[in-house]
Scaffold this motif. Structure first.
Motif, PDB file in Angstrom:
ATOM      1  N   PHE A 158       9.450   6.153 -20.510  1.00  0.00           N
ATOM      2  CA  PHE A 158       9.184   6.272 -19.073  1.00  0.00           C
ATOM      3  C   PHE A 158       9.638   7.625 -18.516  1.00  0.00           C
ATOM      4  N   GLU A 159       9.644   8.631 -19.340  1.00  0.00           N
ATOM      5  CA  GLU A 159      10.086   9.957 -18.897  1.00  0.00           C
ATOM      6  C   GLU A 159       9.236  10.464 -17.728  1.00  0.00           C
ATOM      7  N   ASN A 160       9.902  10.993 -16.717  1.00  0.00           N
ATOM      8  CA  ASN A 160       9.244  11.591 -15.542  1.00  0.00           C
ATOM      9  C   ASN A 160       8.434  10.593 -14.721  1.00  0.00           C
ATOM     10  N   CYS A 161       8.797   9.329 -14.761  1.00  0.00           N
ATOM     11  CA  CYS A 161       8.176   8.348 -13.848  1.00  0.00           C
ATOM     12  C   CYS A 161       8.945   8.423 -12.529  1.00  0.00           C
ATOM     13  N   ILE A 162       8.622   9.420 -11.738  1.00  0.00           N
ATOM     14  CA  ILE A 162       9.458   9.784 -10.587  1.00  0.00           C
ATOM     15  C   ILE A 162       9.285   8.858  -9.391  1.00  0.00           C
ATOM     16  N   LYS A 163       8.292   7.983  -9.401  1.00  0.00           N
ATOM     17  CA  LYS A 163       8.119   7.036  -8.298  1.00  0.00           C
ATOM     18  C   LYS A 163       8.779   5.685  -8.578  1.00  0.00           C
ATOM     19  N   MET A 164       9.278   5.507  -9.757  1.00  0.00           N
ATOM     20  CA  MET A 164       9.887   4.231 -10.134  1.00  0.00           C
ATOM     21  C   MET A 164      11.240   4.091  -9.431  1.00  0.00           C
ATOM     22  N   SER A 165      11.409   2.987  -8.694  1.00  0.00           N
ATOM     23  CA  SER A 165      12.656   2.806  -7.938  1.00  0.00           C
ATOM     24  C   SER A 165      13.516   1.656  -8.460  1.00  0.00           C
ATOM     25  N   GLY A 166      12.906   0.646  -9.052  1.00  0.00           N
ATOM     26  CA  GLY A 166      13.676  -0.496  -9.537  1.00  0.00           C
ATOM     27  C   GLY A 166      12.961  -1.192 -10.674  1.00  0.00           C
ATOM     28  N   LEU A 167      13.736  -1.675 -11.652  1.00  0.00           N
ATOM     29  CA  LEU A 167      13.160  -2.398 -12.788  1.00  0.00           C
ATOM     30  C   LEU A 167      14.051  -3.575 -13.144  1.00  0.00           C
ATOM     31  N   TRP A 168      13.406  -4.635 -13.594  1.00  0.00           N
ATOM     32  CA  TRP A 168      14.128  -5.773 -14.157  1.00  0.00           C
ATOM     33  C   TRP A 168      13.661  -5.908 -15.599  1.00  0.00           C
ATOM     34  N   LEU A 169      14.518  -5.557 -16.530  1.00  0.00           N
ATOM     35  CA  LEU A 169      14.136  -5.617 -17.937  1.00  0.00           C
ATOM     36  C   LEU A 169      14.133  -7.062 -18.419  1.00  0.00           C
ATOM     37  N   PRO A 170      13.268  -7.387 -19.388  1.00  0.00           N
ATOM     38  CA  PRO A 170      13.090  -8.789 -19.797  1.00  0.00           C
ATOM     39  C   PRO A 170      14.271  -9.325 -20.576  1.00  0.00           C
ATOM     40  N   GLU A 171      14.439 -10.636 -20.540  1.00  0.00           N
ATOM     41  CA  GLU A 171      15.580 -11.288 -21.181  1.00  0.00           C
ATOM     42  C   GLU A 171      15.485 -11.315 -22.702  1.00  0.00           C
ATOM     43  N   SER A 172      14.371 -10.827 -23.241  1.00  0.00           N
ATOM     44  CA  SER A 172      14.207 -10.744 -24.696  1.00  0.00           C
ATOM     45  C   SER A 172      14.642  -9.392 -25.248  1.00  0.00           C
ATOM     46  N   LEU A 173      14.850  -8.396 -24.368  1.00  0.00           N
ATOM     47  CA  LEU A 173      15.058  -7.008 -24.796  1.00  0.00           C
ATOM     48  C   LEU A 173      16.346  -6.853 -25.605  1.00  0.00           C
ATOM     49  N   LYS A 174      16.269  -6.047 -26.678  1.00  0.00           N
ATOM     50  CA  LYS A 174      17.428  -5.780 -27.536  1.00  0.00           C
ATOM     51  C   LYS A 174      17.867  -4.320 -27.479  1.00  0.00           C
ATOM     52  N   CYS A 175      16.904  -3.404 -27.440  1.00  0.00           N
ATOM     53  CA  CYS A 175      17.222  -2.005 -27.691  1.00  0.00           C
ATOM     54  C   CYS A 175      16.545  -1.080 -26.682  1.00  0.00           C
ATOM     55  N   ILE A 176      17.336  -0.111 -26.131  1.00  0.00           N
ATOM     56  CA  ILE A 176      16.820   0.946 -25.258  1.00  0.00           C
ATOM     57  C   ILE A 176      17.173   2.269 -25.924  1.00  0.00           C
ATOM     58  N   GLY A 190       0.834  -1.200   0.000  1.00  0.00           N
ATOM     59  CA  GLY A 190       0.000   0.000   0.000  1.00  0.00           C
ATOM     60  C   GLY A 190       0.862   1.240   0.000  1.00  0.00           C
ATOM     61  N   GLU A 191       1.876   1.271   0.877  1.00  0.00           N
ATOM     62  CA  GLU A 191       2.870   2.345   0.792  1.00  0.00           C
ATOM     63  C   GLU A 191       3.589   2.238  -0.546  1.00  0.00           C
ATOM     64  N   ILE A 192       3.888   1.006  -0.938  1.00  0.00           N
ATOM     65  CA  ILE A 192       4.298   0.708  -2.311  1.00  0.00           C
ATOM     66  C   ILE A 192       3.537  -0.541  -2.752  1.00  0.00           C
ATOM     67  N   LEU A 193       3.296  -0.666  -4.053  1.00  0.00           N
ATOM     68  CA  LEU A 193       2.674  -1.875  -4.598  1.00  0.00           C
ATOM     69  C   LEU A 193       3.716  -2.839  -5.133  1.00  0.00           C
ATOM     70  N   THR A 194       4.846  -2.285  -5.543  1.00  0.00           N
ATOM     71  CA  THR A 194       5.928  -3.100  -6.081  1.00  0.00           C
ATOM     72  C   THR A 194       7.182  -2.251  -6.077  1.00  0.00           C
ATOM     73  N   HIS A 195       8.326  -2.884  -6.205  1.00  0.00           N
ATOM     74  CA  HIS A 195       9.555  -2.111  -6.328  1.00  0.00           C
ATOM     75  C   HIS A 195      10.482  -2.696  -7.373  1.00  0.00           C
ATOM     76  N   GLU A 196      10.320  -3.963  -7.666  1.00  0.00           N
ATOM     77  CA  GLU A 196      11.216  -4.590  -8.639  1.00  0.00           C
ATOM     78  C   GLU A 196      10.560  -5.818  -9.257  1.00  0.00           C
ATOM     79  N   GLY A 197      10.050  -6.700  -8.406  1.00  0.00           N
ATOM     80  CA  GLY A 197       9.359  -7.881  -8.894  1.00  0.00           C
ATOM     81  C   GLY A 197       7.935  -7.539  -9.283  1.00  0.00           C
ATOM     82  N   PRO A 198       7.205  -8.507  -9.796  1.00  0.00           N
ATOM     83  CA  PRO A 198       5.834  -8.247 -10.243  1.00  0.00           C
ATOM     84  C   PRO A 198       4.848  -8.046  -9.102  1.00  0.00           C
TER      85      PRO A 198
END
Length: 717
Positions: free
Chosen positions: A538-556, A116-124
């Protein structure tokens, strides 16, 4: 609270801010005074303080959840929480039994953010409940809690250690996670009968890669057949007369049993476990005997906030599993009964509580109305005509007297400790916009509005055009009108409500500015189909603290995370081969986690971003003998062919993947890297495993992808 050397077990800690909570009043002595079991002098088992009995009664409960709605509803006026009303009506049943055990499916950590204070931080997913929730479990009668489940390490090793210490300090027996290398079970002498308990989990919300090998082996109890055999043998050596296994398995919110559940149940029963009691599904699943051993695949939830999913199946129902053991002529006889229950909202003003169908507790007209169809529905879910649903069991007379007195009182007297809930006008939950005029495009057909947004429907695929939902948690569609959603776009300028987004399972590209100015967005659940994240996504997503990008990703691409000022960590897999130098502008506190020598490693060296190394490829299958690297697993299409090739054209200059159903993995489709995008290379790689292919259908699917990605790669047939 003392912690083991966290760095000894973790590659990385979760990306949340540590909390200091001053108002937690731990009355440990009050809880220790009601404990019914103590550790034996030789420290080898827990022993009941009651005298020995010829017959004992054990009760196992479903999942013990505590999400944001419950935390909010049971907050007190003067600070803190009181969850005792959740278990008001099952407490008389618990007090009559000799042993109560449930699956604690939440972290209990005062140093981490609450759900509730957070819903997620890194995992789903993320779960962490206040200490007072544990106090309520203690006071209603729980003797043991298992902690082997997918939320075990939601708050990292620190949160797991907090949970174990909090449970043990309050005097409750615990197993499933551990502080060091030790036995993965407990023995409990229940009034003269020694019972061995172990609990296994099959998943950890994708958080287990944060732990190194030593952490995964010593601190967790992940199911393998060898480990299950070893634990069983040790329990028997330690004197266990009866063995009980609690596997955390299967799929959520479905009564269907997976093939893996059946396989595990077969293995566990063959090993010799006397009783197998599953969890995780959040609904009741069937009961049957496998190799003459009783297996209940899921008890459902004992308590939850009842935000049921659209595809849920009777998630308000639960069971109390009443196991009676009796010694006769040196043998132990068993009898199983189930007590049907229902989780209800606002019964006599109580926000959430579980009501059992037990005649001695009094079945008032209001209660009968709320429990309507419960008995019949629970019977159907169990799918077994031989089971006994008992609604006429003995309960504690003292507790029932107290319960009846409280029933006669004004419920407001009971609830006056809770915060006043001010009535507020709810926000408009959706943004109304005009559907755009139809495009003049040969492949474009029409727009389709779903609850989460407006989609463009093409001949062979769909694209999210506008993100409309203002819900805190949003699940994007996998298919719309039978067309897979490959591309996520968005023309809404701002969203300050959505906190967590689940992408559709077939999403390949996150489009330009797709989540720009989502100022409360904490995380995005990716699936292993995303290959490209476009500019300013994801510009200005100021509450985002952690991400795990998928193993299929090629380009950022450029400015993807522009000004995400609180982004502390991002895991970049070795599949990534292109990162724009301005992808992380404004992320001043960022640490990149990657594999040494990967493209991300080179990128951070060139751009002077803090880096730490950890393994990030998690999905491997040693049963496949082909030479090419396996880069992921997924559910594939169901086709009449023994293998199916699906063209999914990558962005220009990258290879064409395909999916092959393998003989020794009939339930999975394994994704391999091909030499290039041609059919010839696929044939060469698969060799004799190549099926007959409908070339016209294959070419049609390829052209659809080619239009989508505007690729100029030639497809040779």
């Amino acid at each position: 609270m003392e912690y083991p050397q966290i760095e000894k077990y973790e590659y990385k800690s979760p990306s949340y801010e540590l909390k200091k909570r001053e108002n937690i009043n731990k009355n440990i002595e009050k809880h220790l005074n009601i404990r019914r079991f103590v550790l034996s002098d030789d420290n080898k088992c827990f022993k009941s303080i009651k005298d020995n009995k010829d017959e004992i009664s054990l009760i196992f409960t479903g999942d013990l959840l505590c999400l944001e709605n419950m935390i909010e509803k049971y907050s007190k006026k003067d600070g803190g929480y009181d969850f005792s009303l959740c278990f008001k009506y099952v407490k008389p049943i618990f007090e009559k039994a000799d042993f109560i055990c449930g699956n604690l499916e939440t972290v209990i950590s005062q140093t981490a953010s609450y759900r509730g204070e957070i819903l997620t931080h890194e995992g789903p997913y993320y779960c962490n409940a206040p200490y007072e929730y544990l106090e309520a479990l203690s006071l209603c009668g729980f003797d043991m809690l298992t902690t082997a489940n997918n939320h075990t390490i939601d708050a990292g090793v620190r949160g797991m250690v907090d949970t174990i210490n909090n449970v043990k300090d309050i005097g409750i027996i615990q197993t499933g996670t551990f502080l060091k290398k030790e036995d993965k079970f407990v023995i409990v002498d229940i009034c003269g009968i020694k019972v061995g308990f172990t609990a296994f989990s099959t998943s950890y919300n994708k958080m287990q890669p944060n732990l190194n090998r030593q952490g995964r082996i010593n601190l967790l109890n992940t199911y393998t057949q060898n480990r299950a055999q070893s634990v069983f043998d040790k329990m028997k050596e330690r004197g266990a007369e009866i063995t009980v296994c609690f596997p955390h398995w299967g799929k959520e919110y479905t009564s269907e049993i997976t093939q893996r559940q059946y396989s595990m149940a077969e293995n566990l029963s063959n090993i010799g476990y006397d009783f197998i009691v599953g969890s995780h599904a959040h609904v009741i699943q069937k009961f049957e005997k496998i190799n003459d051993k009783p297996v209940l695949f899921s008890l459902g939830n004992l308590i939850s906030h009842l935000n049921t999913f659209a595809d849920s199946n009777f998630s308000e129902y639960t069971l109390l599993y009443n196991l009676k053991l009796r010694k006769e002529n040196g043998e132990i006889k068993s009898k199983i009964e189930f007590i049907p229950c229902k989780i209800v909202k606002n019964y006599k003003g109580i926000p959430f509580t579980v009501l059992p169908i037990v005649e001695s507790l009094g079945l008032t007209e209001e209660k009968v109305l709320m429990l309507k169809n419960t008995y019949e529905d629970v019977s159907k879910l169990l799918e077994n005509n031989e089971i006994i649903l008992n609604t006429n069991i003995e309960v504690s007379s003292n507790s029932i007297d107290d319960l009846r007195k409280n029933e006669d009182k004004d419920i407001n007297e009971v609830l006056n400790i809770l915060k006043d809930k001010k009535k507020t006008i709810s926000k408009n939950r959706s943004v109304k916009i005009n559907i755009p005029e139809l495009k003049e495009n040969d492949n474009f057909n029409y727009y389709k509005e779903e609850k989460e947004g407006i989609y463009e429907i093409y001949d062979d695929y769909a694209v999210l055009h506008s993100f409309l939902s203002m819900s805190s948690v949003v699940k994007l569609s996998k298919n719309v009108d039978g067309k897979p959603v490959y591309y996520v776009n968005n023309d809404i300028e701002k969203n300050d409500s959505t906190r967590l987004v689940y992408l559709g399972k077939q999403t390949n590209i996150i489009g330009k500015e797709a989540f720009k100015n989502f100022t409360n967005l904490e995380s995005v659940r990716f699936f292993d189909e995303v290959i490209k994240i476009e500019e300013n996504a994801f510009e200005n997503c100021i509450k985002m603290s952690g991400l795990w990008l998928p193993e299929s990703l090629k380009c950022i691409e450029k400015n993807v995370f522009l000004n995400c000022e609180n982004l502390l960590s991002i895991k970049i897999p070795p599949s990534v081969t292109s990162i724009d130098k301005d992808a992380f502008v404004g992320c001043n506190n960022l640490t990149i986690y990657c594999e040494k020598g990967s493209y991300a490693d080179k990128f951070e060296n060139e751009n002077r971003i803090c880096v730490k190394y950890m393994p990030l490829i998690t999905k491997k299958d040693n049963n496949i003998s082909l030479n090419k690297e396996i880069v992921g697993t997924m559910n594939g299409p169901n086709d009449k062919h023994p293998a199916t090739i699906i063209s999914t054209c990558y962005i220009l200059g990258t290879p064409l993947p395909y999916y092959a159903k393998c003989k020794n993995q009939p339930s999975k489709y394994i994704k391999y890297r091909a030499f290039d995008g041609t059919l010839e290379s696929i044939v060469k790689l698969l060799g004799s495993k190549m099926p007959e292919i409908d070339k016209e259908e294959l070419e049609k699917k390829y052209k659809a992808f080619k239009r989508k990605y505007k690729s100029k790669k030639k497809f040779k047939i």
